[in-house]
Design a protein around this motif. Structure first.
Motif, short mmCIF file in Angstrom:
data_model
loop_
_atom_site.label_atom_id
_atom_site.label_comp_id
_atom_site.label_asym_id
_atom_site.label_seq_id
_atom_site.Cartn_x
_atom_site.Cartn_y
_atom_site.Cartn_z
N ILE A 590 0.85 -1.19 0.00
CA ILE A 590 0.00 0.00 0.00
C ILE A 590 0.89 1.24 0.00
O ILE A 590 1.70 1.45 0.91
CB ILE A 590 -0.94 0.01 1.21
CG1 ILE A 590 -1.90 -1.19 1.12
CG2 ILE A 590 -1.72 1.31 1.30
CD1 ILE A 590 -2.84 -1.31 2.30
N ILE A 591 0.75 2.05 -1.04
CA ILE A 591 1.48 3.31 -1.16
C ILE A 591 0.57 4.43 -0.67
O ILE A 591 -0.55 4.60 -1.16
CB ILE A 591 1.92 3.57 -2.60
CG1 ILE A 591 2.71 2.35 -3.14
CG2 ILE A 591 2.75 4.83 -2.68
CD1 ILE A 591 3.98 2.06 -2.37
N GLU A 592 1.05 5.18 0.28
CA GLU A 592 0.25 6.24 0.87
C GLU A 592 0.05 7.40 -0.12
O GLU A 592 1.03 7.89 -0.69
CB GLU A 592 0.94 6.75 2.14
CG GLU A 592 0.06 7.57 3.05
CD GLU A 592 0.77 7.93 4.33
OE1 GLU A 592 0.16 7.82 5.40
OE2 GLU A 592 1.96 8.31 4.26
N THR A 593 -1.20 7.78 -0.31
CA THR A 593 -1.50 8.90 -1.19
C THR A 593 -1.22 10.23 -0.48
O THR A 593 -1.13 10.27 0.76
CB THR A 593 -2.97 8.86 -1.63
OG1 THR A 593 -3.80 9.01 -0.46
CG2 THR A 593 -3.29 7.53 -2.30
N PRO A 594 -1.07 11.32 -1.23
CA PRO A 594 -0.85 12.62 -0.56
C PRO A 594 -1.97 12.99 0.40
O PRO A 594 -1.71 13.56 1.47
CB PRO A 594 -0.78 13.60 -1.75
CG PRO A 594 -0.33 12.78 -2.91
CD PRO A 594 -0.94 11.43 -2.69
N GLU A 595 -3.22 12.65 0.05
CA GLU A 595 -4.32 12.95 0.96
C GLU A 595 -4.22 12.14 2.24
O GLU A 595 -4.44 12.65 3.35
CB GLU A 595 -5.66 12.67 0.26
CG GLU A 595 -5.97 13.58 -0.93
CD GLU A 595 -5.24 13.15 -2.18
OE1 GLU A 595 -4.62 12.05 -2.16
OE2 GLU A 595 -5.28 13.90 -3.17
N GLU A 596 -3.88 10.84 2.10
CA GLU A 596 -3.74 9.99 3.28
C GLU A 596 -2.55 10.44 4.14
O GLU A 596 -2.61 10.40 5.37
CB GLU A 596 -3.56 8.54 2.85
CG GLU A 596 -4.81 7.93 2.24
CD GLU A 596 -4.57 6.55 1.68
OE1 GLU A 596 -5.55 5.80 1.55
OE2 GLU A 596 -3.40 6.23 1.39
N LYS A 597 -1.48 10.87 3.48
CA LYS A 597 -0.31 11.34 4.23
C LYS A 597 -0.65 12.59 5.03
O LYS A 597 -0.27 12.73 6.20
CB LYS A 597 0.84 11.62 3.26
CG LYS A 597 2.13 12.03 3.94
CD LYS A 597 3.23 12.22 2.91
CE LYS A 597 4.55 12.62 3.59
NZ LYS A 597 5.63 12.81 2.61
N LYS A 598 -1.38 13.50 4.40
CA LYS A 598 -1.78 14.72 5.10
C LYS A 598 -2.69 14.40 6.28
O LYS A 598 -2.52 14.94 7.39
CB LYS A 598 -2.49 15.66 4.12
CG LYS A 598 -2.92 16.98 4.73
CD LYS A 598 -3.61 17.85 3.70
CE LYS A 598 -4.08 19.16 4.33
NZ LYS A 598 -4.79 20.02 3.34
N ALA A 599 -3.67 13.51 6.05
CA ALA A 599 -4.59 13.13 7.13
C ALA A 599 -3.84 12.43 8.26
O ALA A 599 -4.13 12.64 9.44
CB ALA A 599 -5.69 12.23 6.58
N ARG A 600 -2.85 11.60 7.91
CA ARG A 600 -2.09 10.91 8.94
C ARG A 600 -1.28 11.88 9.79
O ARG A 600 -1.25 11.78 11.03
CB ARG A 600 -1.14 9.89 8.30
CG ARG A 600 -0.23 9.18 9.28
CD ARG A 600 0.64 8.16 8.59
NE ARG A 600 1.45 8.75 7.55
CZ ARG A 600 2.60 9.39 7.76
NH1 ARG A 600 3.07 9.54 8.99
NH2 ARG A 600 3.28 9.90 6.75
N LYS A 601 -0.64 12.85 9.15
CA LYS A 601 0.15 13.82 9.91
C LYS A 601 -0.74 14.67 10.82
O LYS A 601 -0.37 14.97 11.96
CB LYS A 601 0.92 14.71 8.94
CG LYS A 601 2.08 13.99 8.25
CD LYS A 601 2.93 14.94 7.43
CE LYS A 601 4.16 14.25 6.87
NZ LYS A 601 5.00 15.16 6.07
N GLU A 602 -1.91 15.04 10.31
CA GLU A 602 -2.83 15.80 11.14
C GLU A 602 -3.31 14.98 12.33
O GLU A 602 -3.41 15.49 13.45
CB GLU A 602 -4.02 16.27 10.30
CG GLU A 602 -3.66 17.33 9.26
CD GLU A 602 -4.86 17.72 8.43
OE1 GLU A 602 -5.92 17.07 8.58
OE2 GLU A 602 -4.74 18.66 7.61
#
Length: 945
Positions: A590-602
């Protein structure tokens, strides 16, 4: 000398005698009898909820790499990250080019050193001589490893087996196929089927150098073509002359001139000497070499035992196989005209018996649990006949149209170009075909006019069977024929590491903006590698919902146990199979999408801030508690000080009073001596305490003169002089009585301390712990107090609670993170361990890797266009952490957004109403409205709110 008599036995142990002759007791560990646990009382619903809470793992996951630090798997994962449409022939051409380059390099190396090629990764000779059996046996994933039936006796090269070896003799045909001692009839049936269409088998073997002994093949695996290189060594049924004993004695006993050569010609020469598959012609070699390459691709010969013809055809052609059942055919006329009659053109067909695996033996010559290939279908003079091939090369149908049956005439022999003989080829009528064979494998072939877009992902499969939250979404830019395939990784390539779960795939296709689904796949009974549908689609946005059923087999070992069991003894085998496992599972990384990466950091930021605030709150609460107890102890000590001071003043006053009486008595005595009056009666003046002046307001010499020896009791207590404490002893003015305070802040006693000693600290302070609030005391939450003017100077030393700074908070957090974790204390001796729940210790953890392939036809002008865009939609695991809106507003906004998405055809999340199939009786309970509204809802005549 005194005798020491043995003491009787005791419960603690035996008495023995030490070196000095004393009788001592032996030390025996004390055991504590376990206290029986009182069963926890639960309601039935609580018991069920507790069971399900333990049943499924809290952290689902699967091992994606077996080989430690496998950098090759990381490189392979990058290739599968994007879904790009390619021509169906592109992957084959790339694999064929790589295979040819490999063979060319090996030929160059071998000619340079003047040696024939020996495959170090699949060396039959060393495997047989050293007894490792890595080329014969798979890794075992069961406790009791079964014994393999394979027992080849020797290994020789092709040039040493065949007198005049030829790879092809008049091309590869079905008549060449003879099954050996491996149970791969399904693969050989697939080869027979391929032989009906020219150049299909030739496409599999793309390069070879027979002189050097190197061969290159390509196979279709998990949606793409791969290459495999082998040498020309093959297993034989008989041992070498020098290594045999019985055979050598028999041949030498006949006094032959050259016994060894005669032995070789009889037992180790020609196709008949091969242990596994062989060609009918004595000098043809393509079949055993192709079988060997296929076995190497899957790890060993055991791995290719048992299978389905359709899967073999897929692996050799890159097509897509559907499983059909004779009992499920709706229109037999359509099946004959539109499908069977197109065999070897658009489709390839195989058929099999014993679908449920309960049959054995044969029925009128048809073998149970066996695969056949459909070679031809003809409709002549009102007779619908089908030509079948038994991959054994023998064993034929004995009913109508069988060899020698009454239906055959000389005219029919010419029409069908048939000849009698037990060669495995036989004709059967269409009706008998449907009666005698239960399953058909239909493989769709793709030409250069087809393109394919594929994408893989990894899913955690719950125990409950329902459509998954993760799904595929694709857009189709142009209407046309489409083949949609949902597949899982082919675990035949890593036998022994497939794990405990078996997965069955299903999917449902929806067009966005429509409530009803377009089509759904049919769950096959046998083949579980993939499911597919073929249909015409309009352009638009589509969603593919996944329903995957997992079945757990506890008799199989999990992957980690297999790795542990084979890491020492079968390192080479584990490396080979483990590498295949790692490369396969890299597709689903599973490659993290930019949206998922942003949500994860938040989410991580919110979590960190929450932990920070909780830690700060705890520190401040501890400070407040500590301050409160300090203030409480300080106030109590101030009261003791005041009491001690008042007592000291009272003592001082009493002393002064006594001094006054003494002085008065002395004065009275002196005056009496000066003026004696013997005739008069003596008068004694009694001074009551109430008449005694206060010591603060009178000077020492101003009191009345009284007789110190005479005491008169007073009827009223003194208001100015405190009554001495009856329980206390005489103390000096420099000592004070202080309170002893318990951990909860209660006064439990008093002690005497000097005036110059600091105030007594509470137990929490003396131990360095944070004091706790007294629950009974409800006053002064913040610990702030005000004393009288006399104690104000002492209380000024107690500061108020200060707010913790950000820097101090960071330092405390850092120290807390760096503190070593203390090991948990051992359980008390003698107490039984708590029984571990079997599901909690080994919970449900089904994880699989699946891929979606979309095949579509394109015309010349659209070959460079991206017709299909495919993506995976996963639920955001961090969405639940957001608390920007309250629940009511959030629900209201979500409903509005859903209505807009449905209207615009941009619905990304599957609706709950899509979760149940229309033929699931549970769906009735989810329908709303009257009968007419419910009927319209089923038929999708009204939109779902």
């Amino acid at each position: 000398m005194s005798a020491v008599f043995p003491a009787p036995h005791s419960e603690a142990g035996y008495l023995n005698q030490d070196g000095e002759g004393r009788t001592v007791m032996a030390e025996v560990p004390v055991t504590i009898s376990p206290t029986p646990k009182k069963p926890k009382q639960q309601t039935p619903q609580q018991a069920i909820d507790d069971f399900w809470a333990k049943f499924t793992t809290k952290a689902p996951g699967k091992a994606t790499t077996v080989i430690p630090h496998n950098e090759y798997a990381e490189k392979a994962a990058k290739r599968s990250a994007k879904a790009v449409g390619t021509n169906t022939q592109t992957s084959y051409e790339e694999a064929a080019a790589v295979c040819k380059a490999k063979v060319a390099k090996i030929v160059k190396e071998c000619r340079r050193v003047n040696q024939k090629y020996r495959d170090p990764h699949f060396d039959l000779e060393s495997d047989l001589k050293w007894g490792s059996r890595d080329t014969l046996e798979s890794l075992s994933n069961i406790e009791d490893k079964p014994d393999s039936d394979f027992s080849p006796k020797s290994v020789k090269r092709v040039v040493d087996i065949f007198d005049d070896p030829k790879f092809y003799i008049e091309g590869p045909t079905a008549n060449d196929v003879r099954q050996g001692r491996d149970g791969d009839c399904w693969l050989l049936a697939a080869l027979c089927t391929l032989s009906n269409k020219p150049s299909l088998i030739e496409r599999v073997c793309v390069a070879r150098d027979e002189q050097v002994g190197v061969y290159g093949f390509v196979f279709h695996r998990d949606g793409e073509w791969i290459s495999e290189i082998i040498d020309d060594k093959l297993f034989l049924t008989k041992p070498d002359f020098d290594e045999s004993f019985l055979e050598r004695m028999l041949w030498e006993d006949r006094e032959r001139i050259n016994s060894e050569e005669q032995y070789r010609k009889a037992y180790q020469s020609g196709s008949g000497a091969l242990y596994f598959a062989q060609c009918e012609h004595e000098n043809e070699t393509w079949l055993p070499l192709l079988e060997k390459a296929y076995a190497k691709a899957h790890g060993d010969y055991t791995a290719i035992e048992g299978g389905y013809t359709g899967e073999g055809i897929e692996d050799l052609t890159g097509g897509v196989t559907s499983e059909l059942y004779a009992s499920d055919i709706l229109d037999k006329e359509y099946f004959w005209k539109e499908e069977l009659m197109k065999v070897n053109d658009e489709f390839l067909f195989g058929c099999s018996t014993g679908m449920w695996g309960v049959g054995w033996g044969e029925r009128k010559g048809i073998v149970e649990l066996h695969a056949y290939s459909i070679m031809k279908a003809v409709d002549i003079d009102g007779h619908r006949l089908v030509l079948l091939k038994n991959p054994w090369g023998k064993g034929e149908w004995k009913g109508a149209w069988a060899d020698g049956s009454k239906e055959w005439t000389a005219e029919w022999l010419l029409k069908l170009n048939h000849r009698f003989g037990d060669d495995g080829n036989f004709w059967i009528s269409y009706d008998d075909l449907l009666r005698k064979y239960q399953a058909f494998d239909r493989t769709r072939l793709f030409g250069p006019e087809w393109k394919v877009t594929s994408l893989w992902t990894t899913l955690s499969i719950p125990w409950t069977l329902d459509y998954h939250d993760t799904y595929f979404d694709f857009s189709l830019a142009k209407a046309g024929p489409v083949v949609i395939v949902l597949s899982q990784l082919d675990d035949r390539y890593y036998r022994g590491l497939e794990g405990q779960y078996r997965f069955e795939l299903n999917f449902r296709l929806h067009k966005n903006g429509q409530e009803d689904y377009v089509v759904r796949s049919i769950n096959p009974y046998c083949q579980n590698r993939s499911v597919n549908v073929e249909l015409e689609l309009e352009e638009g946005e589509y969603t593919v919902l996944l329903k995957i059923n997992a079945t757990r087999y506890m008799s199989k070992l999990p992957i980690e146990e297999v790795v542990r069991n084979n890491a020492r003894d079968r390192r080479d085998k584990l490396v080979a199979v483990g590498m295949s496992y790692d490369l396969a599972h890299s597709k689903g990384k599973i490659i993290e999408t930019p949206e998922e990466k942003k949500a994860r950091k938040e989410a991580e930021k919110r979590k960190k801030e929450k932990e920070r605030q909780e830690f700060k709150k705890k520190i401040m609460q501890d400070r407040k508690n500590e301050h409160y107890l300090h203030v409480k102890v300080h106030k109590k000590n101030q009261e003791i000080k005041a009491k001690a001071k008042a007592k000291a003043q009272a003592k001082k006053a009493a002393k002064a009073e006594k001094l006054k009486f003494k002085m008065a008595a002395e004065e009275a005595k002196g005056s009496k001596e000066q003026q004696p009056e013997p005739d008069k009666e003596k008068h004694v003046q009694v001074v009551s305490p109430s008449q005694t002046p206060e010591p603060e307001s009178k000077e020492p010499g101003s009191e009345s003169i009284t007789d110190p020896k005479i005491e008169t009791p007073s009827t009223e207590p003194s208001k100015t002089t405190p009554e001495p404490d009856k329980t206390s002893t005489d103390v000096s003015p420099k000592s004070e009585e202080q309170l002893e305070v318990s951990s909860s802040g209660e006064i439990i006693g008093s002690v005497k301390v000097e005036d110059n000693v600091d105030l007594i600290k509470g137990p929490a302070e003396s131990k360095g712990e944070s004091p706790k609030l007294d629950e009974d005391d409800k006053s002064q939450e913040k610990g702030e107090s005000q004393d009288d003017e006399e104690s104000s100077s002492d209380e000024s030393d107690i500061l108020s609670v200060s707010e913790i700074s950000d820097r101090e908070l960071d330092i405390r957090l850092e120290r807390q993170a760096n503190e070593p974790t203390l090991p948990s204390p051992p359980p008390p001796v003698g107490l039984p361990d708590e029984e571990e729940d079997e599901f909690e210790s080994n919970p449900w953890n089904a994880v699989t890797t699946v891929g979606l392939r979309v095949y579509y036809k394109v015309v010349d002008e659209d070959k460079d266009k991206e017709i299909v865009k495919l993506r995976v939609v996963r639920p955001n695991p961090y969405a639940d952490d957001k608390k920007d809106k309250d629940d009511s507003e959030s629900d209201k906004d979500d409903d509005e957004d859903d209505e807009e998405d449905i209207a615009d055809g941009k619905q990304n999340e599957p609706k709950s109403s899509k979760g149940l199939d229309v033929d699931d009786s549970s769906k009735d309970a989810t329908l709303e409205g009257d009968n007419e509204q419910r009927r319209k809802s089923i038929l999708s005549l009204i939109p779902t709110p």
